[in-house]
Design a protein around this motif. Structure first.
Motif, PDB file in Angstrom:
ATOM      1  N   ASP A 158       0.294   0.665   5.517  1.00  8.64           N
ATOM      2  CA  ASP A 158      -0.350   1.733   5.389  1.00  8.64           C
ATOM      3  C   ASP A 158      -0.966   2.063   6.913  1.00  8.64           C
ATOM      4  O   ASP A 158      -1.029   3.313   6.974  1.00  8.64           O
ATOM      5  CB  ASP A 158      -1.979   1.117   4.522  1.00  8.64           C
ATOM      6  CG  ASP A 158      -2.476   2.486   4.240  1.00  8.64           C
ATOM      7  OD1 ASP A 158      -1.902   3.429   3.957  1.00  8.64           O
ATOM      8  OD2 ASP A 158      -3.846   2.243   3.701  1.00  8.64           O
ATOM      9  N   ARG A 159      -1.176   1.410   7.715  1.00 11.38           N
ATOM     10  CA  ARG A 159      -1.562   1.556   9.038  1.00 11.38           C
ATOM     11  C   ARG A 159      -0.390   2.271   9.567  1.00 11.38           C
ATOM     12  O   ARG A 159      -0.855   3.519  10.351  1.00 11.38           O
ATOM     13  CB  ARG A 159      -2.232   0.554   9.802  1.00 11.38           C
ATOM     14  CG  ARG A 159      -2.327   0.758  11.283  1.00 11.38           C
ATOM     15  CD  ARG A 159      -2.909  -0.739  11.925  1.00 11.38           C
ATOM     16  NE  ARG A 159      -1.896  -1.694  11.586  1.00 11.38           N
ATOM     17  CZ  ARG A 159      -2.229  -3.192  11.693  1.00 11.38           C
ATOM     18  NH1 ARG A 159      -3.543  -3.499  11.935  1.00 11.38           N
ATOM     19  NH2 ARG A 159      -1.352  -4.115  11.331  1.00 11.38           N
TER      20      ARG A 159
ATOM     21  N   GLU B  74      -6.998  11.139   7.754  1.00 11.92           N
ATOM     22  CA  GLU B  74      -6.369  10.009   7.062  1.00 11.92           C
ATOM     23  C   GLU B  74      -7.084   8.797   7.066  1.00 11.92           C
ATOM     24  O   GLU B  74      -7.860   8.366   8.180  1.00 11.92           O
ATOM     25  CB  GLU B  74      -4.957   9.444   7.912  1.00 11.92           C
ATOM     26  CG  GLU B  74      -3.912  10.907   7.794  1.00 11.92           C
ATOM     27  CD  GLU B  74      -3.086  10.901   6.624  1.00 11.92           C
ATOM     28  OE1 GLU B  74      -3.415  10.100   5.821  1.00 11.92           O
ATOM     29  OE2 GLU B  74      -2.880  12.180   6.557  1.00 11.92           O
TER      30      GLU B  74
ATOM     31  N   ASP C 272      -3.764   4.584  -3.219  1.00 11.52           N
ATOM     32  CA  ASP C 272      -5.341   4.653  -2.809  1.00 11.52           C
ATOM     33  C   ASP C 272      -6.303   4.238  -3.825  1.00 11.52           C
ATOM     34  O   ASP C 272      -6.210   4.703  -4.819  1.00 11.52           O
ATOM     35  CB  ASP C 272      -5.577   6.283  -2.204  1.00 11.52           C
ATOM     36  CG  ASP C 272      -4.960   6.659  -1.242  1.00 11.52           C
ATOM     37  OD1 ASP C 272      -4.640   5.675  -0.100  1.00 11.52           O
ATOM     38  OD2 ASP C 272      -4.787   7.907  -0.723  1.00 11.52           O
TER      39      ASP C 272
ATOM     40  N   LYS D 298       1.640   6.489  -1.521  1.00 14.32           N
ATOM     41  CA  LYS D 298       0.593   5.729  -1.171  1.00 14.32           C
ATOM     42  C   LYS D 298      -0.166   5.486  -2.429  1.00 14.32           C
ATOM     43  O   LYS D 298      -0.340   6.117  -3.366  1.00 14.32           O
ATOM     44  CB  LYS D 298      -0.382   6.517  -0.242  1.00 14.32           C
ATOM     45  CG  LYS D 298       0.092   6.818   1.140  1.00 14.32           C
ATOM     46  CD  LYS D 298      -0.912   7.089   2.207  1.00 14.32           C
ATOM     47  CE  LYS D 298      -1.894   8.024   1.725  1.00 14.32           C
ATOM     48  NZ  LYS D 298      -2.811   8.369   2.735  1.00 14.32           N
TER      49      LYS D 298
ATOM     50  N   ASP E  49      -5.500  13.141   3.608  1.00 15.44           N
ATOM     51  CA  ASP E  49      -6.354  12.565   2.860  1.00 15.44           C
ATOM     52  C   ASP E  49      -7.425  13.361   2.626  1.00 15.44           C
ATOM     53  O   ASP E  49      -8.019  13.734   1.607  1.00 15.44           O
ATOM     54  CB  ASP E  49      -6.978  11.351   3.438  1.00 15.44           C
ATOM     55  CG  ASP E  49      -5.899  10.111   3.153  1.00 15.44           C
ATOM     56  OD1 ASP E  49      -5.202  10.353   2.089  1.00 15.44           O
ATOM     57  OD2 ASP E  49      -5.920   9.162   3.886  1.00 15.44           O
TER      58      ASP E  49
ATOM     59  N   ASP F 214       0.550  -1.292  -0.058  1.00 13.35           N
ATOM     60  CA  ASP F 214      -0.063  -0.006   0.020  1.00 13.35           C
ATOM     61  C   ASP F 214       0.998   1.402   0.106  1.00 13.35           C
ATOM     62  O   ASP F 214       0.390   2.555  -0.120  1.00 13.35           O
ATOM     63  CB  ASP F 214      -0.850  -0.030   0.995  1.00 13.35           C
ATOM     64  CG  ASP F 214      -1.816  -1.328   1.324  1.00 13.35           C
ATOM     65  OD1 ASP F 214      -2.529  -1.593   0.163  1.00 13.35           O
ATOM     66  OD2 ASP F 214      -1.760  -1.745   2.339  1.00 13.35           O
TER      67      ASP F 214
ATOM     68  N   LYS G  62     -11.118   4.016  -1.006  1.00 11.64           N
ATOM     69  CA  LYS G  62     -10.451   5.277  -0.259  1.00 11.64           C
ATOM     70  C   LYS G  62     -10.705   6.547  -0.798  1.00 11.64           C
ATOM     71  O   LYS G  62     -11.094   7.739   0.132  1.00 11.64           O
ATOM     72  CB  LYS G  62      -9.007   5.105  -0.057  1.00 11.64           C
ATOM     73  CG  LYS G  62      -8.825   3.747   1.028  1.00 11.64           C
ATOM     74  CD  LYS G  62      -7.164   3.542   0.897  1.00 11.64           C
ATOM     75  CE  LYS G  62      -6.411   4.390   1.848  1.00 11.64           C
ATOM     76  NZ  LYS G  62      -5.133   3.909   1.976  1.00 11.64           N
TER      77      LYS G  62
ATOM     78  N   PHE H 112      -6.934   4.687   6.140  1.00 13.84           N
ATOM     79  CA  PHE H 112      -5.871   3.620   5.844  1.00 13.84           C
ATOM     80  C   PHE H 112      -6.578   2.436   5.837  1.00 13.84           C
ATOM     81  O   PHE H 112      -7.508   2.195   6.559  1.00 13.84           O
ATOM     82  CB  PHE H 112      -4.772   3.885   6.767  1.00 13.84           C
ATOM     83  CG  PHE H 112      -5.073   3.869   8.326  1.00 13.84           C
ATOM     84  CD1 PHE H 112      -4.980   2.814   9.010  1.00 13.84           C
ATOM     85  CD2 PHE H 112      -5.472   5.095   8.982  1.00 13.84           C
ATOM     86  CE1 PHE H 112      -5.666   2.602  10.222  1.00 13.84           C
ATOM     87  CE2 PHE H 112      -6.000   5.271  10.340  1.00 13.84           C
ATOM     88  CZ  PHE H 112      -5.876   3.862  11.046  1.00 13.84           C
ATOM     89  N   TYR H 113      -5.848   1.419   5.348  1.00 11.37           N
ATOM     90  CA  TYR H 113      -6.223   0.170   5.345  1.00 11.37           C
ATOM     91  C   TYR H 113      -5.740  -0.546   6.771  1.00 11.37           C
ATOM     92  O   TYR H 113      -4.718   0.008   7.008  1.00 11.37           O
ATOM     93  CB  TYR H 113      -5.670  -0.922   4.281  1.00 11.37           C
ATOM     94  CG  TYR H 113      -6.300  -0.726   2.926  1.00 11.37           C
ATOM     95  CD1 TYR H 113      -7.794  -0.904   2.847  1.00 11.37           C
ATOM     96  CD2 TYR H 113      -5.684   0.067   1.974  1.00 11.37           C
ATOM     97  CE1 TYR H 113      -8.248  -0.613   1.783  1.00 11.37           C
ATOM     98  CE2 TYR H 113      -6.360   0.109   0.515  1.00 11.37           C
ATOM     99  CZ  TYR H 113      -7.547  -0.211   0.750  1.00 11.37           C
ATOM    100  OH  TYR H 113      -8.337  -0.033  -0.535  1.00 11.37           O
TER     101      TYR H 113
ATOM    102  N   HIS I 227       2.217   3.909   8.557  1.00 11.25           N
ATOM    103  CA  HIS I 227       2.549   5.085   8.080  1.00 11.25           C
ATOM    104  C   HIS I 227       1.459   6.077   8.541  1.00 11.25           C
ATOM    105  O   HIS I 227       1.702   7.301   8.975  1.00 11.25           O
ATOM    106  CB  HIS I 227       2.369   5.023   6.509  1.00 11.25           C
ATOM    107  CG  HIS I 227       2.476   6.467   5.977  1.00 11.25           C
ATOM    108  ND1 HIS I 227       3.773   7.142   6.272  1.00 11.25           N
ATOM    109  CD2 HIS I 227       1.681   7.073   4.896  1.00 11.25           C
ATOM    110  CE1 HIS I 227       3.639   8.012   5.196  1.00 11.25           C
ATOM    111  NE2 HIS I 227       2.464   8.091   4.608  1.00 11.25           N
ATOM    112  N   ALA I 228       0.015   5.791   8.682  1.00 14.48           N
ATOM    113  CA  ALA I 228      -0.975   6.743   9.208  1.00 14.48           C
ATOM    114  C   ALA I 228      -0.651   7.195  10.621  1.00 14.48           C
ATOM    115  O   ALA I 228      -0.750   8.377  10.987  1.00 14.48           O
ATOM    116  CB  ALA I 228      -2.260   6.285   8.842  1.00 14.48           C
TER     117      ALA I 228
END
Length: 221
Positions: A122-123, A114, A45, A43, A85, A7, A49, A116-117, A125-126
């Motif tokens: 992804d998580r 934000e 997306d 990213k 986002d 991601d 998303k 995120f998955y 990073h957020a």
């Protein structure tokens, strides 16, 4: 060579002088990404998303038409270049900041969202952004929305016509998505909410996030 994840792609920029505005602008012209420290994060997306970003932005604009509400805007926090986002500015950036956000130090939004998955990177990073935000900002509202990385859609709303009720916090970050992470300001602890149908979260800015906005997107076949 970048270390490719599913991601998020992370690319080292240690060879570049990131205090040079022209270099940073050239990077952003080439990549839709964030520069955090000495790394570039790109990213991926997908449709769901992006649709959630748009619907949340539309909801915030309807709530207060005087706000500046946009997605994926470059803003400067310390020496970092972020792209929330969804960002809500109570006072819109100046024209110059909108034209050259890095050179003219476009400020971060008052409400930072934000999506995120619920899996790394992804998580992670957020979530790492929360720590950085707390180092530089004092009054930002941060909302992290975790959605499942799934092949099948989320179960549909069994009672689509009833009014929504306030969500109840949960003591720990849920292991399964969808859920919300809410930081009212840097002096508060993170608060977690499972995202259930027909519930909502009222932010300090008085905008209400209807969970059905997100759940309607991820429940569509």
């Amino acid at each position: 060579m970048p270390e490719k994840k599913e991601d998020v792609v992370k690319v080292s920029l240690s060879a570049y002088k990131l205090d040079n505005i022209n270099i940073c602008e050239a990077i952003h012209e080439r990549y839709n990404a964030e520069i955090i420290g000495k790394d570039l994060f790109i990213k991926y997306d997908g449709y769901h998303k992006e649709k959630i970003h748009r619907k949340l932005a539309n909801s915030a604009e309807i709530h207060n038409q005087n706000w500046g509400v946009e997605s994926n805007v470059i803003c400067v926090v310390g020496s970092n270049n972020f792209r929330p986002d969804v960002g809500i500015w109570f006072k819109e950036p100046t024209f110059a900041q909108g034209t050259r956000p890095i050179a003219n130090l476009c400020p971060p939004p008052n409400v930072w969202i934000e999506v995120f998955y619920n899996r790394d990177p992804d998580r992670s990073h957020a979530l790492s952004k929360i720590d950085l935000i707390r180092q530089y900002l004092t009054d930002v509202e941060y909302v992290g929305i975790a959605i499942p990385h799934a092949v099948n859609p989320f179960p549909e709303n069994p009672n689509p016509w009833i009014s929504t009720a306030p969500a109840t916090p949960t003591p720990e970050m849920p292991t399964r998505a969808p859920y919300i992470i809410y930081l009212q300001n840097v002096n508060n602890n993170l608060v977690y909410y499972r995202m259930n149908w027909n519930e909502h979260l009222d932010l300090r800015c008085r905008w209400r996030i209807e969970f059905n906005i997100v759940l309607n997107v991820i429940s569509q076949p």
